[in-house]
Design an enzyme around this catalytic site. Structure first.
Site, PDB file in Angstrom:
ATOM      1  N   TYR A  80       2.616   9.904  -0.200  1.00  0.00           N
ATOM      2  CA  TYR A  80       3.940   9.187   0.682  1.00  0.00           C
ATOM      3  C   TYR A  80       5.170   9.692  -0.105  1.00  0.00           C
ATOM      4  O   TYR A  80       6.143   9.378   0.548  1.00  0.00           O
ATOM      5  CB  TYR A  80       3.632   7.918   0.900  1.00  0.00           C
ATOM      6  CG  TYR A  80       2.452   7.324   1.284  1.00  0.00           C
ATOM      7  CD1 TYR A  80       1.346   8.073   1.999  1.00  0.00           C
ATOM      8  CD2 TYR A  80       2.137   6.059   1.424  1.00  0.00           C
ATOM      9  CE1 TYR A  80       0.186   7.743   2.622  1.00  0.00           C
ATOM     10  CE2 TYR A  80       0.948   5.431   2.023  1.00  0.00           C
ATOM     11  CZ  TYR A  80       0.175   6.383   2.604  1.00  0.00           C
ATOM     12  OH  TYR A  80      -1.066   5.731   3.376  1.00  0.00           O
ATOM     13  N   HIS A 125      -7.684   9.720  -1.858  1.00  0.00           N
ATOM     14  CA  HIS A 125      -6.849   9.716  -0.368  1.00  0.00           C
ATOM     15  C   HIS A 125      -7.753  10.518   0.818  1.00  0.00           C
ATOM     16  O   HIS A 125      -7.749   9.923   1.922  1.00  0.00           O
ATOM     17  CB  HIS A 125      -5.566  10.518  -0.518  1.00  0.00           C
ATOM     18  CG  HIS A 125      -4.488   9.963   0.608  1.00  0.00           C
ATOM     19  ND1 HIS A 125      -3.260   9.809   0.000  1.00  0.00           N
ATOM     20  CD2 HIS A 125      -4.579   9.866   1.911  1.00  0.00           C
ATOM     21  CE1 HIS A 125      -2.590   9.512   1.239  1.00  0.00           C
ATOM     22  NE2 HIS A 125      -3.403   9.136   2.372  1.00  0.00           N
ATOM     23  N   ASP A 177       1.102  -1.282   0.046  1.00  0.00           N
ATOM     24  CA  ASP A 177      -0.117  -0.075  -0.108  1.00  0.00           C
ATOM     25  C   ASP A 177       0.938   1.277   0.148  1.00  0.00           C
ATOM     26  O   ASP A 177       1.514   1.368   0.953  1.00  0.00           O
ATOM     27  CB  ASP A 177      -0.789   0.140   1.170  1.00  0.00           C
ATOM     28  CG  ASP A 177      -1.795   1.143   1.551  1.00  0.00           C
ATOM     29  OD1 ASP A 177      -2.910   1.101   0.594  1.00  0.00           O
ATOM     30  OD2 ASP A 177      -1.510   2.354   2.045  1.00  0.00           O
ATOM     31  N   LYS A 224      -2.928   5.961  -4.043  1.00  0.00           N
ATOM     32  CA  LYS A 224      -3.919   6.819  -3.940  1.00  0.00           C
ATOM     33  C   LYS A 224      -3.507   8.083  -4.662  1.00  0.00           C
ATOM     34  O   LYS A 224      -2.453   8.631  -4.805  1.00  0.00           O
ATOM     35  CB  LYS A 224      -3.942   7.152  -2.468  1.00  0.00           C
ATOM     36  CG  LYS A 224      -3.753   5.966  -1.421  1.00  0.00           C
ATOM     37  CD  LYS A 224      -4.084   6.068  -0.088  1.00  0.00           C
ATOM     38  CE  LYS A 224      -3.858   4.868   0.787  1.00  0.00           C
ATOM     39  NZ  LYS A 224      -2.647   4.582   0.869  1.00  0.00           N
TER      40      LYS A 224
END
Ligand code: A2P
Length: 294
Positions: free
Chosen positions: A57, A115, A52, A82
């Protein structure tokens, strides 16, 4: 509602469209890109088949490198990423999918999530913005770039608003879930709609690991508090996404299939006071946390 209980890392939940998703995902939030490839490879070597990540990120490139370094075939892995809050709207979403594909070095994404919802506190036209973004998701899903689509951090009202215009309903909602912050009403709503719930921060980002109530319960099962937390997700029908950058702990976090938490212990965990909550609830977060969400 009957809860499906997986019994290994490669057991799968089945999404509404028939796509199968391996039972525990390897989480990468807060892992810097330059070390992500090595940790992802370690997790895959240890048997994880689901990773994931998120554009936000800033480690999709590392995830792609780790996947290729593992030597495991792409079709035997499940990769989630996401859509970030700055890409809202139909065309921006299509461009965002292409960008994530490029960063990952892949030609499809197994699961793509919104997200964060755009919320009423930020914009009066939040419903239109979310609907427009979702049309981009549906387009890329129909084009085969995304095998499954879903949301993250959506409350019931956000899903109900989306349902007014959606042609394809979200298959997944990824939510913060751990002892001390279980948001069971939201979880049960999603499950009643056939939406698979995933747990982000299943260990409360580490904040719940020293709690004495949890330590006493975990000891009864000869397990660590981290393992208790991960099992808690599974026992509520929630797919956990634990993050670790340590090989021993990555392995430990997958050793959770040989016990089940008793109803009494679940009740004790449910009645714990708030603990380890991130502060990230889209509708309630203070303005500085909402800034940029819409
Ligand atoms: P580390 O990466 O050094 O293992 P969450 O998944 O809820 O975001 O929590 C991640 C945090 O929990 C990280 O700080 C991670 O540190 C720590 N962690 C992950 N697995 C374990 C474990 N089995 N035991 C103790 N700490 C863990």
């Amino acid at each position: 509602m009957s809860i499906y209980l997986p019994s290994s890392l490669t057991d799968t939940y089945t999404l509404q469209n028939g796509v199968r998703i391996p039972a525990i995902g390897y989480g990468t939030w807060q892992t810097p890109n330059d070390v992500t490839a090595a940790h992802v490879k370690t997790a895959i070597d240890l048997g994880y088949r689901h990773v994931d990540t998120a554009w936000g990120y800033d480690n999709e490139i590392g995830v792609g490198e780790g996947v290729r370094a593992s030597g495991v075939k792409r079709e035997d892995l499940f990769i989630t990423t996401k859509h970030w809050v700055t890409f809202r709207g139909y065309q921006n979403t299509i461009d965002a999918v292409e960008d994530s594909l490029k960063r990952l070095g892949m030609d499809y994404i197994d699961l793509y999530l919104v997200h964060w919802p755009c919320v009423a506190a930020s914009r009066p036209d939040w419903q239109e913005i979310n609907a427009d973004t979702w049309r981009g998701f549906e387009k890329m899903y129909k084009d085969g770039k995304l095998r499954a689509i879903g949301v993250s951090n959506y409350e019931q009202k956000h899903i109900e608003a989306l349902a007014k215009t959606a042609e394809v309903m979200p298959m997944v909602n990824q939510l913060e879930f751990h002892p001390g912050y279980m948001q069971l009403d939201n979880i049960r709503y999603n499950q009643s709609q056939g939406i698979l719930v995933e747990a982000w921060s299943p260990l409360g980002s580490g904040a719940v690991l020293k709690d004495e109530t949890l330590a006493a319960i975990a000891a009864k099962y000869n397990k660590s508090v981290a393992q208790l937390c991960i099992r808690l997700s599974l026992d509520y029908g929630i797919l956990p996404l634990p993050k670790s950058t340590n090989a021993e702990r990555i392995a430990q976090n997958a050793d959770v299939f040989d016990f089940e938490i008793s109803p009494e212990d679940r009740a004790a965990i449910e009645s714990m006071p708030t603990l380890g909550y991130s502060g990230y609830t889209p509708e309630e977060a203070p303005a500085d946390k909402l800034a940029g969400l819409c």
